[in-house]
Scaffold this active site. Structure first.
Site, short mmCIF file in Angstrom:
data_model
loop_
_atom_site.label_atom_id
_atom_site.label_comp_id
_atom_site.label_asym_id
_atom_site.label_seq_id
_atom_site.Cartn_x
_atom_site.Cartn_y
_atom_site.Cartn_z
N CYS A 86 61.25 -1.33 50.11
CA CYS A 86 60.52 -0.51 51.04
C CYS A 86 59.68 -1.41 51.93
O CYS A 86 59.58 -2.61 51.70
CB CYS A 86 59.58 0.40 50.27
SG CYS A 86 60.39 1.18 48.87
N ARG A 145 63.40 -1.46 56.62
CA ARG A 145 63.41 -1.75 55.18
C ARG A 145 63.69 -0.51 54.33
O ARG A 145 63.80 -0.59 53.11
CB ARG A 145 62.07 -2.36 54.76
CG ARG A 145 61.79 -3.70 55.41
CD ARG A 145 60.40 -4.17 55.09
NE ARG A 145 60.26 -4.54 53.70
CZ ARG A 145 60.21 -5.79 53.25
NH1 ARG A 145 60.27 -6.80 54.09
NH2 ARG A 145 60.08 -6.05 51.97
N TRP A 169 62.97 3.19 50.62
CA TRP A 169 64.40 3.21 50.30
C TRP A 169 64.46 3.45 48.80
O TRP A 169 64.02 2.62 48.01
CB TRP A 169 65.04 1.87 50.66
CG TRP A 169 66.50 1.80 50.36
CD1 TRP A 169 67.51 2.36 51.09
CD2 TRP A 169 67.12 1.15 49.24
NE1 TRP A 169 68.72 2.07 50.49
CE2 TRP A 169 68.51 1.33 49.37
CE3 TRP A 169 66.64 0.42 48.16
CZ2 TRP A 169 69.42 0.83 48.45
CZ3 TRP A 169 67.55 -0.09 47.24
CH2 TRP A 169 68.93 0.11 47.41
N ASN A 217 56.11 -1.82 46.83
CA ASN A 217 57.48 -2.26 47.09
C ASN A 217 57.91 -3.11 45.92
O ASN A 217 57.20 -4.04 45.54
CB ASN A 217 57.55 -3.08 48.39
CG ASN A 217 58.93 -3.70 48.57
OD1 ASN A 217 59.94 -3.08 48.25
ND2 ASN A 217 58.97 -4.92 49.05
N GLY A 218 59.10 -2.82 45.36
CA GLY A 218 59.59 -3.59 44.22
C GLY A 218 60.12 -2.65 43.16
O GLY A 218 60.34 -1.47 43.42
N GLU A 237 85.24 -7.98 55.83
CA GLU A 237 84.12 -7.58 56.69
C GLU A 237 84.46 -6.28 57.45
O GLU A 237 83.62 -5.38 57.56
CB GLU A 237 83.78 -8.73 57.66
CG GLU A 237 82.77 -8.38 58.75
CD GLU A 237 81.40 -7.97 58.23
OE1 GLU A 237 81.14 -8.09 57.03
OE2 GLU A 237 80.59 -7.50 59.06
N LYS A 241 82.31 -2.85 57.05
CA LYS A 241 81.65 -2.25 58.22
C LYS A 241 82.10 -0.80 58.41
O LYS A 241 81.30 0.07 58.70
CB LYS A 241 81.97 -3.10 59.46
CG LYS A 241 80.96 -3.06 60.51
CD LYS A 241 79.81 -4.04 60.38
CE LYS A 241 79.49 -4.58 59.03
NZ LYS A 241 78.60 -5.70 59.02
N GLU A 282 80.51 1.40 55.78
CA GLU A 282 79.07 1.48 55.95
C GLU A 282 78.68 2.48 57.04
O GLU A 282 77.73 3.25 56.86
CB GLU A 282 78.57 0.07 56.31
CG GLU A 282 77.08 -0.06 56.40
CD GLU A 282 76.65 -1.51 56.68
OE1 GLU A 282 77.50 -2.32 57.12
OE2 GLU A 282 75.48 -1.82 56.45
N HIS A 291 101.19 -5.34 44.92
CA HIS A 291 100.88 -5.42 43.48
C HIS A 291 100.05 -4.23 43.00
O HIS A 291 99.33 -4.34 42.02
CB HIS A 291 100.16 -6.74 43.17
CG HIS A 291 101.02 -7.93 43.43
ND1 HIS A 291 102.12 -8.23 42.67
CD2 HIS A 291 100.98 -8.86 44.41
CE1 HIS A 291 102.72 -9.32 43.13
NE2 HIS A 291 102.04 -9.71 44.21
N LYS A 348 68.17 -1.96 55.99
CA LYS A 348 68.57 -3.23 56.61
C LYS A 348 68.33 -4.41 55.67
O LYS A 348 69.13 -5.32 55.59
CB LYS A 348 67.79 -3.41 57.91
CG LYS A 348 68.09 -4.69 58.67
CD LYS A 348 69.37 -4.57 59.43
CE LYS A 348 69.72 -5.81 60.21
NZ LYS A 348 71.19 -5.91 60.39
O1 M6R Z 1 69.73 -9.83 55.35
P1 M6R Z 1 70.95 -10.26 54.59
O2 M6R Z 1 71.94 -10.96 55.45
O3 M6R Z 1 70.62 -11.05 53.37
O4 M6R Z 1 71.63 -8.91 54.12
C1 M6R Z 1 72.74 -8.93 53.29
C2 M6R Z 1 73.42 -7.60 53.22
O5 M6R Z 1 72.55 -6.64 52.72
C3 M6R Z 1 73.92 -7.15 54.60
O6 M6R Z 1 74.77 -8.10 55.17
C4 M6R Z 1 74.67 -5.82 54.51
O7 M6R Z 1 75.84 -5.98 53.78
C5 M6R Z 1 74.93 -5.30 55.91
N1 M6R Z 1 74.23 -4.05 56.09
C6 M6R Z 1 76.36 -5.13 56.23
O8 M6R Z 1 76.54 -4.67 57.54
#
Ligand code: M6R
Length: 585
Positions: A2, A27, A73, A97-98, A457, A461, A464, A480, A580
């Site tokens: 958070c 966050r 979060w 936070n934690g 990737e 994406k 996500e 396979h 994020k």
């Molecule tokens: O800030 P970071 O690069 O350490 O974040 C790592 C992942 O949380 C981040 O890349 C996440 O997978 C993305 N939201 C993907 O788009």
């Protein structure tokens, strides 16, 4: 995980805290809340499920000079008003936070003594603990409370009739801001951009007492300690969408600048990096999510250019695998935010075992930057969209350059890439493919070698931001098992940017088509284009060096994810359930 912020000073605390929460929303955005000590010494709390902006109409009548706030979060307890912070007990109110790992046993002990809990969070036990230890002094109450806690915390506490904020830190970061007649505390630096002249970071075990005119820092035994002040040079991200409907699109368009600026920034650190890597005979790359995917490409660069053995691990796994490292090992920790808990802790572990830690990050003032032996900058600029785009291409660029430097090699190929990325962004029409994805039950991204890393990737994406089930596969693995899932409702997207391997990947596409699956090909090989253009959707990209092709193919798979999300009416900038920056395990 958070964002938290505290303010004390002559201004309106509620407004200052709300502004900080807006900056911290990346966050977490499940729910938000704030608490202010009013003129009568009493604490008022407002909190709501949903985005930070929901608090704005609720604070218009709030007056007071001391406030703390939280944007959440959810980890323990679903997003709802009751689980939103702040949490109160008696005269005490906290934001946290934690993760409190022993919260269940602490909670059970309180319940046995007749206490009532109003939320399902781990954090509410902190309010109870501080209140239990409170006998007129918030600082000693906080110090006593955290003694029995296991886990990670950035914790701010206020209490009625006390013009102060008490703060405690373990593992989760806390920044203190020294202003003029006002002081701040926050979970990270961007929240304090432009707010105060100097800042400092707390260390694990530190407790601080913040009043309007001074900030005092103590160790866990309440012995005064000094922490180094540094100028507050943080900049908050520009919120200008530059005419784009979403940050994801704006940031995709910034890929060419990210690549170009990362190249320029690299030359300032090249000498330092070479020196740090002198004598290194093994490399381990760690990261999470998209950063891990960049690491997979990094492995290929270091192994091909320098013939040094490289392992790549997701940071959360690496930490718990009892890894072997020596002083001749270099650990590259990749993180856009520089705050991802798993990556930061993996880097800390590597340092403690004598390895060199190279941070590859877009965040010059992050925890990761502060602990690394060397920082290779990713100069993507602030990335607001939760989905990583331009930071990924920046990471690939940084790793490519680092591998060349380690190998003592040079090439002019990279200089062409910002222009090629720009051309791809301007010319490529991905709408048909995005429509296919949007109407499918599942999307399989296929590739071999470097293309496989980009396939992973592309799949992440798409999941996500569009919520469509997707997987990335090495093209040869399809037969396979996964081939059983292929039917007319699935789409298989094959990436082919390596002429030597194209034939092998073409087989996988043939297998999909012959079983009635829908297929698409993304390539820069005209022979592949000619083979498939009449039989499935094919996107032809410009020719380039195979090692650098991920820079252009990444733009395309990320753009497909964006377009698919838009077709389905999703918010690509703030996908459900995500944040994020993931600062908890
Ligand atoms: O800030 P970071 O690069 O350490 O974040 C790592 C992942 O949380 C981040 O890349 C996440 O997978 C993305 N939201 C993907 O788009």
């Amino acid at each position: 995980m958070c964002g938290i912020i505290g303010y004390i000073g002559g201004g309106n605390a509620a407004e200052n805290v709300l502004e900080g929460l807006r900056r911290l929303e990346y966050r977490g955005y499940d729910s938000a809340g704030l608490a202010v000590i009013g003129g009568n010494g009493k604490i008022s709390v407002v909190k709501r499920q949903g985005r930070v902006e929901k608090l704005a109409p609720l604070i218009t009548e709030m007056r007071g000079c001391v406030g703390i706030g939280h944007t959440r979060w959810a980890t323990h307890g679903r997003p709802c008003d009751a689980n939103a912070h702040p949490h109160s007990a008696g005269a005490v109110t906290v934001v946290h936070n934690g993760i409190i790992e022993n919260y269940a046993e602490l909670k059970a002990a309180f319940i046995e003594k007749g206490e009532t809990f109003f939320s399902e969070t781990d954090s509410e036990v902190l309010a109870k603990l501080v209140n239990k230890n409170f006998s007129g002094d918030i600082l000693t109450a906080l110090a006593a409370a955290v003694k029995v806690v296991k886990g990670s915390y950035a914790l701010m506490a206020i209490c009625e009739n006390t013009q102060a904020i008490a703060v405690a830190k373990s593992k989760s970061s806390v920044i203190l801001g020294f202003g003029d007649g006002e002081n701040f505390c926050a979970s990270d630096e961007p929240a304090l951009a432009g707010k105060c002249k100097n800042i400092c970071s707390l260390e694990d075990g530190d407790i601080a007492l913040i009043t309007r005119d001074k900030i005092e820092i103590f160790d866990s035994k309440l012995k005064p300690v000094k922490r180094k002040l540094r100028p507050n040079v943080a900049v908050s991200a520009s919120l200008d969408l530059c005419g784009c409907p979403h940050y994801m699109l704006k940031e995709l368009k910034e890929v060419p600048a990210s690549v170009k600026n990362t190249i320029s920034a690299f030359y300032d650190v090249e000498g330092e990096l070479k020196k740090a890597l002198d004598g290194v005979n093994r490399i381990i790359i760690v990261g999470c999510g998209t950063a891990y995917h960049a690491g997979l490409l990094g492995k290929r660069y270091f192994e091909s250019f320098a013939r040094v053995p490289v392992e790549v691990e997701t940071a959360g796994e690496f930490r718990y695998k009892d890894p072997v490292m020596t002083e001749k090992t270099a650990v590259f920790a990749i993180s856009q935010s520089g705050e991802t808990a798993d990556t930061v802790e993996a880097a800390r572990l590597a340092l403690s075992m004598g390895a060199k830690v190279v941070a590859v990050t877009n965040a010059p003032y992050s925890q990761l930057t502060r602990l690394a032996s060397v920082v290779v900058p990713v100069a993507a600029g602030p990335e607001i969209c939760v989905a990583a785009t331009k930071s990924y291409t920046g990471q690939i660029t940084a790793l490519y350059l680092a591998a060349l430097a380690f190998a003592g090699k040079k090439t002019a190929e990279l200089e062409k890439m910002p222009g090629l990325c720009q051309k791809v962004i301007e010319d490529i029409d991905i709408n048909t493919l995005a429509q296919m994805c949007a109407r499918s039950n599942g999307v399989y991204f296929l590739g071999k070698d470097l293309d496989y890393a980009v396939a992973l990737e592309g799949s992440l994406k798409l999941k996500e931001v569009s919520y469509i089930p997707s997987e990335g596969y090495p093209a040869g693995e399809l037969k396979h098992g996964t081939l059983a899932l292929i039917d007319g409702n699935t789409v298989s997207v094959a990436l082919m940017f390596d002429k030597a391997l194209a034939g092998k990947c073409e087989n996988a596409v043939e297998q999909v088509l012959s079983r009635g699956g829908r297929a698409a090909v993304i390539t820069n090989d005209t022979e592949v284009y000619n083979n498939f253009s009449k039989r499935c959707e094919v996107l032809l990209l410009p020719e380039c060096d195979k090692y650098l092709s991920p820079l252009i193919s990444a733009v395309v798979v990320q753009a497909i994810a964006y377009e698919t999300a838009v077709i389905l009416g999703r918010d690509p900038d703030k996908p459900r359930n995500l944040a994020k920056s993931v600062t908890v395990e």
